[in-house]
Design an enzyme around this catalytic site. Structure first.
Site, PDB file in Angstrom:
ATOM      1  N   PHE A 170      57.801   8.472   4.264  1.00 47.92           N
ATOM      2  CA  PHE A 170      56.626   8.650   3.161  1.00 47.92           C
ATOM      3  C   PHE A 170      57.304   8.112   1.872  1.00 47.92           C
ATOM      4  O   PHE A 170      57.436   8.850   0.990  1.00 47.92           O
ATOM      5  CB  PHE A 170      56.226  10.230   3.062  1.00 47.92           C
ATOM      6  N   VAL A 218      57.743  -8.027   9.617  1.00 46.57           N
ATOM      7  CA  VAL A 218      57.762  -9.619   9.236  1.00 46.57           C
ATOM      8  C   VAL A 218      56.699  -9.901   8.277  1.00 46.57           C
ATOM      9  O   VAL A 218      55.385 -10.065   8.396  1.00 46.57           O
ATOM     10  CB  VAL A 218      57.590 -10.488  10.417  1.00 46.57           C
ATOM     11  N   LYS A 238      64.145 -10.599  10.938  1.00 47.27           N
ATOM     12  CA  LYS A 238      62.731 -11.070  11.039  1.00 47.27           C
ATOM     13  C   LYS A 238      62.741 -12.448  12.251  1.00 47.27           C
ATOM     14  O   LYS A 238      61.700 -12.566  12.925  1.00 47.27           O
ATOM     15  CB  LYS A 238      62.045 -11.487   9.778  1.00 47.27           C
ATOM     16  N   THR A 287      60.379   4.349   8.381  1.00 52.36           N
ATOM     17  CA  THR A 287      61.843   4.712   7.746  1.00 52.36           C
ATOM     18  C   THR A 287      62.481   3.353   7.739  1.00 52.36           C
ATOM     19  O   THR A 287      62.212   2.490   8.177  1.00 52.36           O
ATOM     20  CB  THR A 287      62.395   5.996   8.773  1.00 52.36           C
ATOM     21  N   ILE A 295      56.273   2.516   1.485  1.00 53.57           N
ATOM     22  CA  ILE A 295      55.214   2.202   2.422  1.00 53.57           C
ATOM     23  C   ILE A 295      54.285   2.959   2.890  1.00 53.57           C
ATOM     24  O   ILE A 295      53.404   2.947   2.814  1.00 53.57           O
ATOM     25  CB  ILE A 295      56.030   1.259   3.622  1.00 53.57           C
ATOM     26  N   LYS A 343      62.010  -3.128  10.647  1.00 57.78           N
ATOM     27  CA  LYS A 343      62.595  -4.279  11.333  1.00 57.78           C
ATOM     28  C   LYS A 343      63.466  -4.037  12.547  1.00 57.78           C
ATOM     29  O   LYS A 343      63.464  -4.397  13.760  1.00 57.78           O
ATOM     30  CB  LYS A 343      63.215  -5.407  10.464  1.00 57.78           C
ATOM     31  N   GLU A 378      53.472  -5.780  13.178  1.00 55.94           N
ATOM     32  CA  GLU A 378      52.945  -7.028  12.239  1.00 55.94           C
ATOM     33  C   GLU A 378      53.734  -6.669  10.838  1.00 55.94           C
ATOM     34  O   GLU A 378      54.235  -7.644  10.262  1.00 55.94           O
ATOM     35  CB  GLU A 378      51.636  -6.845  12.119  1.00 55.94           C
ATOM     36  N   ASP A 411      68.275  -9.935   6.075  1.00 56.42           N
ATOM     37  CA  ASP A 411      66.817  -9.664   6.291  1.00 56.42           C
ATOM     38  C   ASP A 411      66.275 -10.738   7.166  1.00 56.42           C
ATOM     39  O   ASP A 411      65.397 -10.526   7.719  1.00 56.42           O
ATOM     40  CB  ASP A 411      66.357  -9.177   4.981  1.00 56.42           C
TER      41      ASP A 411
HETATM   42  N1  LIG Z   1      59.207  -1.982   0.666  1.00 55.74           N
HETATM   43  C1  LIG Z   1      58.727  -3.062   1.282  1.00 55.74           C
HETATM   44  O1  LIG Z   1      57.701  -3.848   0.637  1.00 55.74           O
HETATM   45  C2  LIG Z   1      58.401  -3.118   2.770  1.00 55.74           C
HETATM   46  C3  LIG Z   1      57.698  -4.359   3.341  1.00 55.74           C
HETATM   47  C4  LIG Z   1      57.675  -4.557   4.801  1.00 55.74           C
HETATM   48  C5  LIG Z   1      58.695  -3.690   5.656  1.00 55.74           C
HETATM   49  N2  LIG Z   1      59.275  -2.594   4.906  1.00 55.74           N
HETATM   50  C6  LIG Z   1      60.067  -1.834   6.129  1.00 55.74           C
HETATM   51  O2  LIG Z   1      59.116  -0.289   5.853  1.00 55.74           O
HETATM   52  C7  LIG Z   1      60.319   0.557   5.893  1.00 55.74           C
HETATM   53  C8  LIG Z   1      60.021   1.596   4.892  1.00 55.74           C
HETATM   54  O3  LIG Z   1      60.097   0.980   3.731  1.00 55.74           O
HETATM   55  P1  LIG Z   1      60.136   1.898   2.242  1.00 55.74           P
HETATM   56  O4  LIG Z   1      60.244   0.613   1.165  1.00 55.74           O
HETATM   57  O5  LIG Z   1      58.871   2.487   2.270  1.00 55.74           O
HETATM   58  O6  LIG Z   1      61.402   2.483   2.151  1.00 55.74           O
HETATM   59  P2  LIG Z   1      61.799   3.911   1.224  1.00 55.74           P
HETATM   60  O7  LIG Z   1      60.873   3.863   0.359  1.00 55.74           O
HETATM   61  O8  LIG Z   1      62.978   4.093   1.440  1.00 55.74           O
HETATM   62  O9  LIG Z   1      61.078   5.106   2.371  1.00 55.74           O
HETATM   63  C9  LIG Z   1      61.490   5.505   3.756  1.00 55.74           C
HETATM   64  C10 LIG Z   1      61.128   7.089   3.691  1.00 55.74           C
HETATM   65  O10 LIG Z   1      61.628   7.443   5.178  1.00 55.74           O
HETATM   66  C11 LIG Z   1      62.408   8.575   4.893  1.00 55.74           C
HETATM   67  N3  LIG Z   1      63.056   8.931   5.977  1.00 55.74           N
HETATM   68  C12 LIG Z   1      64.524   8.602   6.396  1.00 55.74           C
HETATM   69  N4  LIG Z   1      64.815   8.996   7.445  1.00 55.74           N
HETATM   70  C13 LIG Z   1      63.909   9.999   7.903  1.00 55.74           C
HETATM   71  C14 LIG Z   1      63.603  10.792   9.090  1.00 55.74           C
HETATM   72  N5  LIG Z   1      64.616  10.845   9.893  1.00 55.74           N
HETATM   73  N6  LIG Z   1      62.495  11.451   9.004  1.00 55.74           N
HETATM   74  C15 LIG Z   1      61.531  11.250   8.209  1.00 55.74           C
HETATM   75  N7  LIG Z   1      61.581  10.438   7.304  1.00 55.74           N
HETATM   76  C16 LIG Z   1      62.790   9.751   6.815  1.00 55.74           C
HETATM   77  C17 LIG Z   1      63.038   8.459   3.451  1.00 55.74           C
HETATM   78  O11 LIG Z   1      63.376   9.874   3.094  1.00 55.74           O
HETATM   79  P3  LIG Z   1      64.622   9.998   1.878  1.00 55.74           P
HETATM   80  O12 LIG Z   1      64.224   9.321   0.768  1.00 55.74           O
HETATM   81  O13 LIG Z   1      64.809  11.280   1.684  1.00 55.74           O
HETATM   82  O14 LIG Z   1      65.964   9.117   2.902  1.00 55.74           O
HETATM   83  C18 LIG Z   1      61.945   7.665   2.643  1.00 55.74           C
HETATM   84  O15 LIG Z   1      61.181   8.486   2.054  1.00 55.74           O
HETATM   85  C19 LIG Z   1      61.536   0.171   5.968  1.00 55.74           C
HETATM   86  O16 LIG Z   1      62.087   0.049   7.444  1.00 55.74           O
HETATM   87  C20 LIG Z   1      61.423  -1.243   5.491  1.00 55.74           C
HETATM   88  O17 LIG Z   1      62.253  -2.335   5.859  1.00 55.74           O
HETATM   89  C21 LIG Z   1      59.216  -2.411   3.629  1.00 55.74           C
END
Ligand SMILES: NC(=O)c1ccc[n+]([C@@H]2O[C@H](COP(=O)([O-])OP(=O)(O)OC[C@H]3O[C@@H](n4cnc5c(N)ncnc54)[C@H](OP(=O)(O)O)[C@@H]3O)[C@@H](O)[C@H]2O)c1
Length: 326
Positions: free
Chosen positions: A11, A144, A217, A88, A14, A117, A141, A213
């Site tokens: 949470f 990437v 992808k 995550t 994303i 990814k 989806e 990265d």
């Molecule tokens: N940001 C973007 O624009 C974007 C776009 C496309 C894809 N993505 C991908 O989407 C995913 C999430 O990105 P994000 O930007 O949302 O990352 P983020 O802000 O770091 O959020 C990830 C969340 O997952 C939690 N987490 C980690 N380990 C966990 C576990 N074992 N059980 C439950 N929760 C856990 C983290 O908690 P903690 O904070 O406590 O570690 C954090 O709150 C990543 O794989 C990223 O590469 C991101």
């Protein structure tokens, strides 16, 4: 109307972006997609919130719900739900913790939607075979190019086409930096600083600027759309660290710009000269993808490659696809 129950794992940016979209689109989805998406559990590292009648996402986003103690894998296995949305961050060497989350979801007969990814790039074949054997969907989806529907466009809308190659800009951070360097004459460090200030680059941007990265992808596109069976080690990867203002100045003088291009057939990520005005000559943090197909010719997709709300668009499309097939 189909009521689809969802467990959200992760949470952060994303996960919260998805929660906001689910709230904003609740009645629209009922009316236009004939689906009701009900979140029955949300897991974070710090705890979990479970409510089989539907977690109050507004209260959760406002920090008004209490997070109970848990193990994420137990929630994935034990809470009754149709879909696990895995959001995550993934370790690029091991795919963890997402890989275990996805396996646990499939093992407990839940469909999976993910933006993560690493597990898909590392274990595409095993995971899709497992999902297929169990009659489940594994959709990714959002992993990437954020909002750009590249996987769904090529696998569903252009189904009759044979795609010979896919290449393009798959990383918004590097595109922002290179665009600033070429359009405003900034040096790398100044452009990176600006990208960080605007939230287009993480505090540690190594995976982006070194091309990792984009390469992950590329692996996902190769395996899921071009029938390849490759891994990260098969990709030749060069980032943008050696692109100097002088290189860019010389490129512009000859009618080109410099872009970090992932070429799926060549299995290569590298800075390339792109003619000014070419479909890949896109600015800011945009992504641009070209697919070469036999029937439709060259298809270009341009859009936001990241961002919580933008990425939630891709996640929602996958959720609706599952809902329509339940
Ligand atoms: N940001 C973007 O624009 C974007 C776009 C496309 C894809 N993505 C991908 O989407 C995913 C999430 O990105 P994000 O930007 O949302 O990352 P983020 O802000 O770091 O959020 C990830 C969340 O997952 C939690 N987490 C980690 N380990 C966990 C576990 N074992 N059980 C439950 N929760 C856990 C983290 O908690 P903690 O904070 O406590 O570690 C954090 O709150 C990543 O794989 C990223 O590469 C991101």
């Amino acid at each position: 109307m189909k009521d689809v129950s969802i467990i959200i794992v992760g949470f952060g940016n994303i996960g919260q972006g998805l929660a906001k979209t689910l709230l904003a689109k609740k009645s629209y989805l009922k009316k236009h997609a004939g689906t009701g998406l009900r979140v029955v559990a949300v897991c974070e590292k710090k705890g979990r919130v479970v409510d089989e009648k539907g977690v109050d996402l507004k209260k959760l986003l406002e920090g008004r719900l209490r997070w109970g103690r848990h193990k994420t894998l137990d929630v994935i296995r034990d809470v009754a739900a149709d879909v696990v949305v895995e959001l995550t961050p993934g370790d690029i060497q091991t795919g963890q913790p997402g890989l275990s989350h996805i396996n646990a979801a499939l093992d407990s007969k839940k469909h999976v939607v993910t933006s993560n990814k690493s597990p898909i790039a590392l274990e595409y074949k095993k995971l899709t075979e497992k999902a297929g054997a169990k009659g489940l969907k594994l959709l990714f989806e959002a992993s990437v190019a954020g909002a750009i529907p590249v996987i769904n466009t090529l696998s569903r809308e252009l189904k009759a086409n044979t795609c010979s190659n896919i290449y393009g800009i798959l990383n918004g951070t590097t595109n922002f930096i290179l665009s600033k360097m070429s359009e405003e004459g900034l040096d790398y460090e100044t452009a990176l600083k600006e990208a960080k200030t605007l939230g287009f680059a993480e505090s540690d941007p190594s995976y982006d600027v070194e091309g990792v990265d984009s390469a992950l992808k590329l692996v996902i596109l190769a395996n899921s759309l071009l029938g390849e069976s490759i891994s990260y080690a098969d990709v030749s990867v060069e980032g943008i660290l050696d692109v100097t203002p002088e290189c860019i100045e010389l490129a512009i003088k000859h009618g080109y710009t410099v872009k970090l291009v992932a070429d799926v057939r060549e299995k290569k990520v590298s800075p390339r000269l792109v003619p000014i005005g070419h479909p890949l000559d896109v600015s800011d943090n945009l992504n641009a993808i070209l697919a070469q197909t036999d029937l439709s010719g060259e298809i270009t997709l341009v859009g936001e490659g990241a961002g919580p709300v933008q990425t939630s668009s891709a996640i929602m499309t996958d959720l609706i696809e599952i809902s329509n097939n339940l």
